[in-house]
Design a protein around this motif. Structure first.
Motif, short mmCIF file in Angstrom:
data_model
loop_
_atom_site.label_atom_id
_atom_site.label_comp_id
_atom_site.label_asym_id
_atom_site.label_seq_id
_atom_site.Cartn_x
_atom_site.Cartn_y
_atom_site.Cartn_z
N SER A 520 44.67 23.16 45.23
CA SER A 520 44.13 24.51 45.73
C SER A 520 43.59 25.61 44.63
O SER A 520 44.50 25.62 43.64
CB SER A 520 45.05 25.09 46.57
N ILE A 521 42.46 26.14 44.81
CA ILE A 521 42.06 27.00 43.79
C ILE A 521 41.92 28.45 44.20
O ILE A 521 41.09 28.64 45.34
CB ILE A 521 40.81 26.54 42.88
N ASP A 522 42.57 29.00 43.87
CA ASP A 522 42.66 30.65 44.65
C ASP A 522 41.44 31.45 44.09
O ASP A 522 40.93 31.08 43.08
CB ASP A 522 43.96 31.54 44.74
N ARG A 523 41.11 32.82 44.48
CA ARG A 523 40.18 33.38 44.09
C ARG A 523 40.15 34.05 42.65
O ARG A 523 39.23 33.86 42.04
CB ARG A 523 40.02 34.84 45.14
N ASN A 524 41.37 34.12 42.14
CA ASN A 524 41.52 34.83 40.88
C ASN A 524 41.16 33.84 39.96
O ASN A 524 40.50 34.08 38.79
CB ASN A 524 42.86 35.18 40.73
N ILE A 525 41.58 32.44 40.11
CA ILE A 525 41.16 31.35 39.29
C ILE A 525 39.74 31.10 39.00
O ILE A 525 39.02 30.85 38.12
CB ILE A 525 41.89 30.07 39.62
N LEU A 526 39.17 31.32 40.48
CA LEU A 526 37.83 31.22 40.35
C LEU A 526 36.88 32.03 39.58
O LEU A 526 36.09 32.20 39.02
CB LEU A 526 37.11 31.04 41.81
N LEU A 527 37.72 33.54 39.85
CA LEU A 527 37.05 34.66 38.84
C LEU A 527 37.09 34.35 37.49
O LEU A 527 36.22 34.48 36.82
CB LEU A 527 37.82 35.84 39.31
N LYS A 528 38.35 34.10 37.02
CA LYS A 528 38.45 33.42 35.63
C LYS A 528 37.22 32.36 35.30
O LYS A 528 36.80 32.36 34.28
CB LYS A 528 39.82 32.70 35.47
N ASP A 571 46.89 26.02 33.70
CA ASP A 571 46.26 24.63 34.07
C ASP A 571 44.78 24.77 33.90
O ASP A 571 44.25 23.75 33.36
CB ASP A 571 46.26 24.56 35.67
N LEU A 572 44.02 25.83 33.96
CA LEU A 572 42.70 25.99 33.81
C LEU A 572 42.36 26.03 32.22
O LEU A 572 41.41 25.03 31.85
CB LEU A 572 42.26 27.47 34.47
N GLU A 573 43.12 26.53 31.33
CA GLU A 573 42.90 26.26 30.11
C GLU A 573 43.31 25.03 29.48
O GLU A 573 42.65 24.52 28.41
CB GLU A 573 43.57 27.49 29.11
N GLU A 574 44.32 24.23 29.93
CA GLU A 574 44.54 23.14 29.59
C GLU A 574 43.46 21.95 29.98
O GLU A 574 43.20 21.46 29.08
CB GLU A 574 45.79 22.57 30.24
N MET A 575 42.76 22.29 31.00
CA MET A 575 41.93 21.20 31.47
C MET A 575 40.55 21.60 31.01
O MET A 575 39.82 20.65 30.48
CB MET A 575 41.65 21.07 33.16
N LEU A 576 40.00 22.65 30.76
CA LEU A 576 38.58 23.26 30.39
C LEU A 576 38.88 23.74 28.99
O LEU A 576 37.61 23.84 28.40
CB LEU A 576 38.18 24.14 31.39
N GLY A 577 39.89 24.07 28.24
CA GLY A 577 39.95 24.45 26.99
C GLY A 577 39.77 26.16 27.37
O GLY A 577 39.74 26.47 28.29
N ALA A 578 39.80 26.47 25.84
CA ALA A 578 39.89 28.10 25.91
C ALA A 578 38.34 28.54 26.62
O ALA A 578 37.42 27.74 26.50
CB ALA A 578 40.00 28.49 24.47
N PRO A 579 38.33 29.88 27.18
CA PRO A 579 37.24 30.39 27.68
C PRO A 579 36.17 30.34 26.74
O PRO A 579 36.16 30.66 25.60
CB PRO A 579 37.48 31.75 28.02
N ARG A 580 34.93 29.76 27.06
CA ARG A 580 33.73 29.99 26.06
C ARG A 580 33.15 31.01 26.22
O ARG A 580 32.15 31.18 25.07
CB ARG A 580 33.02 28.71 26.69
N TYR A 581 32.85 31.69 27.14
CA TYR A 581 32.28 33.15 27.06
C TYR A 581 33.33 34.36 27.32
O TYR A 581 34.14 34.30 27.86
CB TYR A 581 31.17 33.12 28.13
N HIS A 582 32.90 35.30 26.67
CA HIS A 582 33.53 36.66 26.65
C HIS A 582 32.48 37.53 27.10
O HIS A 582 31.39 37.72 26.51
CB HIS A 582 34.33 37.23 25.53
N VAL A 583 32.84 38.39 28.09
CA VAL A 583 31.90 39.38 28.62
C VAL A 583 31.78 40.49 27.43
O VAL A 583 32.92 41.04 26.79
CB VAL A 583 32.35 40.21 29.68
N GLN A 584 30.68 40.82 26.82
CA GLN A 584 30.35 41.84 26.05
C GLN A 584 30.75 43.39 26.60
O GLN A 584 30.18 43.83 27.50
CB GLN A 584 29.03 41.93 25.42
#
Length: 804
Positions: A520-528, A571-584
């Protein structure tokens, strides 16, 4: 010779009686029977005048011709049902001078014109002979006048009487016979009659020629049928079978059943005749057979019926797509008009937008809403005109173009036909496919689209063409002129999260054998996920990232290393790694020489920081950051504006002789171009030279002219969304872009303060802060003292500063 008399009047419907003419009349109207009774009580004389309109049952004075025939009632017979049958004989012409009574019957005063034998002039004799000869020819052609009647007519010597008898035998309308009756002068009467006879002879000649032609065609068809049947009977008796003949007969039978258009059917039959005459092993025979197969298999008359239920169509569009309100409205408008006018020419819709925003899937939804077949053709890299129009049959392996091939696949002539990636079409020595597409897409031409292979026109006007493109500037102008462009700008972060919740996550869970209980993926994780792992206008990469999560969870579930729970940030960072993009994000504090601009890229909007640093020099302008030609020209225009308004900005007028400017746009490896950074560059240069910082919560976009006018830009929605993501609170927008603000989501409009500017002076007034403000210090160490610029020192002295 004339004389006046009072007579009862009998109006005639659809018939006219001439003098010397004996005829039976059936009388049934009350006034007409009363007129007959009155005539019988008097001297049996009555006036017969025709009605102008046959469908009038109770004629008035205005409905009756004023010239008629005075006739004698020879015989009267009363019939069952209250009607009469009267035998009358025309005596002379009579002209109505006055209507004396209308009830119980018409009573009129008539002037009688009695014709006697007159002198036979040469003109009159010529006209009489002409009428006689023409009547003989008319009788031969028409074969409706008995020979006895012809003989009786030819025996008449009196010209006036001859004209009346001939006119009574001609197949003329009542109004035309009336013209002859009203011609009191005999010579004029014969001239009028000559015109009518000649016209009737021409019509009979034409009927005879048409009849002969039809009879010859029927005889030819019967003869061919008889001969073919004889050949079949002979072959049957001999136990032989002509394969070519059998194949030709089978093809003719297919052509008859296919109900092809006349032109196509003639072409097919002609090719079958050629095939019959070819030797069995001829190589051209294979070409002809393939061509006939194409003619027979194409949907010349097959069409699906549109499902124009607007409520159902709206449900389908909302079910398949989130947002895109303007696009959905345009499609529903098309369906509504289609329901009101089924024969309307289909529009050519062109969806323009970044990759992954749903252009192709939207076309599929249109086909599903209409219940039409769907055909897709990708134009990316197409550079051969034959891809559209086909090859001529003289080439080995020739085939129709892909447009016709798609219609064969669809099986109907009115599918939804998608031309994908029209902006990526190219051209070379093999032709220009974009020019060939003009005939396909132009509503005035595509009803007779000519494919080189078919060589017969095909009607494409019933096909709904939808095109997709990423950008408009690479589409040829004549092609763009025939399209209705519908822009699909990128999705906001909120829209992406909704799309992921409603479509992407359920789809990928099902595709990977999972369900919402396992993952189950909630809204906050989808936003991340949207903010940190994707950077696009559409949702294609977002779907890939969701699929990647599903794969990793599926692997762990099979290994029994996964406990069903709601996915969290760890879980998100463990599976996909650190975020690749940062909002300028926008700058935290105002800076001198740094202005925030807004850019429109293929993946949506972005903010752009433009840095300007003054250096001692000789007025040179250095540009770095991999800028395109348009952006360099905008920098030159901004530099000229600042020089022209140096005094107003508090800058020494001769500063350009002592200062160089270095303009840099970060992320130098990424190409940048476009005119919308003009006012941002000018503001950054003005800030650097005047030592006035630019507001850190403000961004701007607009093109600049040398006179300081601010011109409109494109992609406002994407730019505003990028500014909103970056924490910008104030945006400067060209005045002419005010109308585009309605495209921006309402929640974003409420969070940002917009200023519409038309002059560069307004931009600088809103963007630049004073040199010093209470509690504010320039965060970066200035190159020079605030408010001063270096000037050359006098010989032998130390450098001095000159206030701005």
């Amino acid at each position: 010779m004339t004389k006046k008399r009072e007579l009862p009047l009998l109006p005639l419907r659809g018939i006219l009686v001439f003098p010397y003419m004996v005829i039976h009349l059936d009388v049934g109207r009350e006034r007409s029977m009363a007129a007959i009774d009155e005539a019988m009580l008097r001297d049996r004389m009555i006036l017969l005048a025709a009605q102008k309109e046959t469908d009038i049952d109770s004629p008035t004075v205005a409905d009756i011709y004023t010239v008629g025939t005075i006739a004698e009632v020879k015989q009267l017979l009363k019939l069952p049902g209250g009607t009469m049958r009267v035998l009358v004989e025309g005596i002379a012409r009579g002209k109505i001078k006055e209507f004396l009574a209308e009830e119980p019957f018409f009573q009129v005063r008539v002037e009688e014109y009695a014709e006697g034998p007159g002198p036979m002039t040469p003109d009159l004799e010529a006209l009489t002979r002409g009428v006689t000869d023409q009547f003989e020819e008319y009788a031969k052609l028409g074969k409706k006048v008995p020979s006895e009647a012809v003989g009786a007519v030819l025996a008449v010597e009196e010209p006036g009487r001859l004209a009346d008898i001939v006119a009574s035998h001609l197949n003329l309308k009542v109004a035309e016979k009336q013209v002859v009756l009203e011609a009191l002068d005999v010579e004029e009467r014969l001239e009028r009659l000559t015109e009518f006879i000649m016209r009737e002879i021409e019509i009979l000649e034409l009927e005879r020629r048409i009849g002969l032609r039809v009879r010859k065609q029927m005889e030819k068809a019967q003869k061919e049928y008889y001969l073919r049947e004889q050949i079949k009977a002979i072959q049957k008796e001999l136990g032989e079978k002509d394969e070519r003949q059998a194949e030709a007969d089978e093809l003719r039978e297919k052509v008859a059943k296919a109900k092809l258009p006349k032109e196509v059917e003639e072409k097919a039959l002609k090719e079958i005749e050629r095939l019959e005459k070819m030797p069995p092993a001829s190589a051209e025979g294979t070409v002809v057979r393939t061509y006939l197969d194409w003619l027979l298999v194409l949907p010349w008359n097959k069409a699906t019926r549109d499902k124009t239920d607007l409520i159902r169509a709206e449900e389908i569009l909302n079910e398949d797509h989130y947002g895109l309100q303007k696009v959905k409205e345009r499609i529903l408008e098309f369906l509504a008009i289609r329901k009101l006018t089924p024969k309307m020419k289909s529009p050519i819709l062109c969806f323009v937008g970044p990759p992954g925003v749903g252009k192709t899937s939207l076309a599929k939804s249109v086909a599903r809403a209409l219940e039409r077949k769907f055909v897709r053709m990708s134009l990316g890299g197409v550079r051969d005109e034959a891809e559209i129009r086909g090859h001529r049959r003289t080439y080995i392996g020739a085939l129709p173009g892909r447009v016709i091939q798609g219609l064969r696949t669809a099986g109907t002539r009115n599918p939804v036909y998608l031309f994908d990636e029209i902006d990526k079409m190219t051209m070379d020595f093999r032709g220009d496919p974009s020019s060939a597409l003009l005939e396909v897409l132009d509503p005035e031409q595509n009803n007779t689209f000519s494919d080189h292979y078919l060589e017969v026109p095909f009607d494409l006007s019933h096909t709904l063409f939808i095109l997709t493109a990423n950008t408009m500037h690479t589409i040829p102008r004549p092609l763009l002129d025939r399209m209705e462009v519908i822009s699909l700008s990128g999705y906001t972060e909120d829209e992406k999260v909704h799309i992921a919740q409603r479509y992407l996550v359920p789809k990928q869970l099902k595709a990977h054998g999972l369900n919402s209980e396992i993952l189950s993926i909630d809204r906050n994780i989808l936003l991340k996920l949207v903010q940190g792992y994707t950077r696009e206008s559409g949702v294609r990469n977002l779907e890939r990232e969701v699929a990647s999560l599903c794969r990793k969870v599926a692997t762990r579930w099979v290994k029994k290393e996964w406990e069903p729970h709601v996915l969290n940030e760890e879980d998100l960072e463990e599976m996909l790694g650190a975020p690749r993009y940062h909002v300028q994000l926008a700058a935290r504090e105002p800076e001198v020489g740094a202005a925030t601009g807004l850019a429109y890229t293929e993946v949506g909007g972005d903010i752009l920081t433009i840095e300007v640093t003054p250096l001692p020099g000789k007025g040179n302008l250095t540009l770095t950051g991999k800028l395109g030609d348009v952006m360099k020209e905008s920098a030159q225009a901004g530099w000229t504006f600042v020089r022209a308004h140096a005094a107003e900005l508090g800058i020494p007028e001769d500063f350009y002789d002592k200062v160089d400017l270095h303009i840099h746009v970060p992320e130098g490896a990424i190409p940048k171009d476009g005119p919308s950074a003009g006012i941002t560059m000018a503001a950054a240069m003005a800030s650097a030279l005047s030592k006035r910082a630019v507001r850190c919560d403000l961004a701007m976009t607009g093109e600049i002219t040398l006179r300081g006018n601010v011109l409109p830009i494109g992609g406002l929605k994407e730019k505003v969304l990028a500014a909103h993501r970056s924490g910008i609170k104030v945006i400067l927008v060209p005045e002419e872009n005010r109308k585009d603000l309605e495209e921006v989501p309402e929640n974003v409009r409420e969070a940002i303060e917009f200023h519409f500017v038309s002059r560069m002076e307004e931009v600088l007034e809103l963007a630049l802060l004073p040199v010093r403000t209470d509690g504010y210090e320039v965060p970066l160490a200035p190159l020079f003292a605030p408010g001063v610029l270096p000037v050359p020192a006098p010989a032998g002295d130390q450098p001095v500063s000159k206030p701005l």
